[in-house]
Write an enzyme that holds these catalytic residues in place. Sequence first.
Site, mmCIF file in Angstrom:
data_model
loop_
_atom_site.group_PDB
_atom_site.id
_atom_site.type_symbol
_atom_site.label_atom_id
_atom_site.label_comp_id
_atom_site.label_asym_id
_atom_site.label_seq_id
_atom_site.Cartn_x
_atom_site.Cartn_y
_atom_site.Cartn_z
ATOM 1 N N LYS A 13 0.824 -1.217 0.000
ATOM 2 C CA LYS A 13 0.000 0.000 0.000
ATOM 3 C C LYS A 13 0.856 1.264 0.000
ATOM 4 C CE LYS A 13 -2.238 -0.943 3.791
ATOM 5 N NZ LYS A 13 -1.551 -2.206 4.097
ATOM 6 N N ARG A 88 -10.190 -0.060 8.399
ATOM 7 C CA ARG A 88 -9.874 -1.442 8.729
ATOM 8 C C ARG A 88 -11.106 -2.222 9.198
ATOM 9 N NH1 ARG A 88 -4.359 -2.457 9.800
ATOM 10 N NH2 ARG A 88 -3.151 -1.270 8.266
ATOM 11 N N ARG A 127 11.613 -6.458 5.997
ATOM 12 C CA ARG A 127 11.476 -5.018 5.815
ATOM 13 C C ARG A 127 12.316 -4.252 6.833
ATOM 14 N NH1 ARG A 127 5.401 -3.050 5.326
ATOM 15 N NH2 ARG A 127 5.347 -3.604 7.541
ATOM 16 N N ARG A 155 11.045 -2.650 12.574
ATOM 17 C CA ARG A 155 9.939 -2.286 13.443
ATOM 18 C C ARG A 155 9.516 -3.446 14.338
ATOM 19 N NH1 ARG A 155 5.666 -0.061 9.250
ATOM 20 N NH2 ARG A 155 4.410 -1.505 10.476
ATOM 21 N N ARG A 166 -1.579 -9.933 13.203
ATOM 22 C CA ARG A 166 -2.156 -8.845 12.404
ATOM 23 C C ARG A 166 -2.959 -9.383 11.227
ATOM 24 N NH1 ARG A 166 2.603 -5.055 10.676
ATOM 25 N NH2 ARG A 166 0.910 -3.634 10.060
#
Length: 214
Positions: A13, A88, A127, A155, A166
Amino acid sequence: MYLMLIGAPASGKGTQAKLLTEHFKIDHISTGDMLREAVTQRTELGQMIEDCLKHGRLVPDHHVMQLVEDRLAHDDITNGFILDGFPRTLSQAQAFDECLQQRGLSLDAALYIDVSDAVALQRVTGRRTDPLTKQVYHLTLNPPPPEILDRLVHREDDTEEVMRERLTTYHLEIAPVLEHYEHQNLGLKVNGSAKPDKIFEEILGRLESIPQKG
């Protein structure tokens, strides 16, 4: 043009939002970035939502909606915006409809970037983010320059354990959101497993088919 990007964590995204922002000269609004910034700045909201983000749980709808409503009050959205990672939940989508109506605005499209859980997991665990430039890299798919490798940040919510949580939450909540926009003839589904430039081409092609307003 008023757009939103819906998709699982690590579906791409952010990458597509940046490309669309540059192409259409519109503002990029990332609720994820705003929530993480609130945590980093230790604001009152940030302290309330920190545990949610750390463990991959959804932030309560009223907190997210307040952020979005405050952001839409800015003057820089007159040419359009692209919402990244919002809504969401169905209740967020319904509240956002009312928010737009109150401002005399309407969406052009709700873009759904579809990827498998396996692809999302591969992307998120590799990532890394440069804290200086905010540039996001991937250790294998988009390697960073060797000279900045030591300063890159992984992160806390980009671990496999948190990502699986998630994704579970995402799948439970997103189906009615997609239906909501399909019923309004706003939903556009694209294949998020392709290379970013190919995804972008597909999105532009799909957007060209949208009837012009006015």
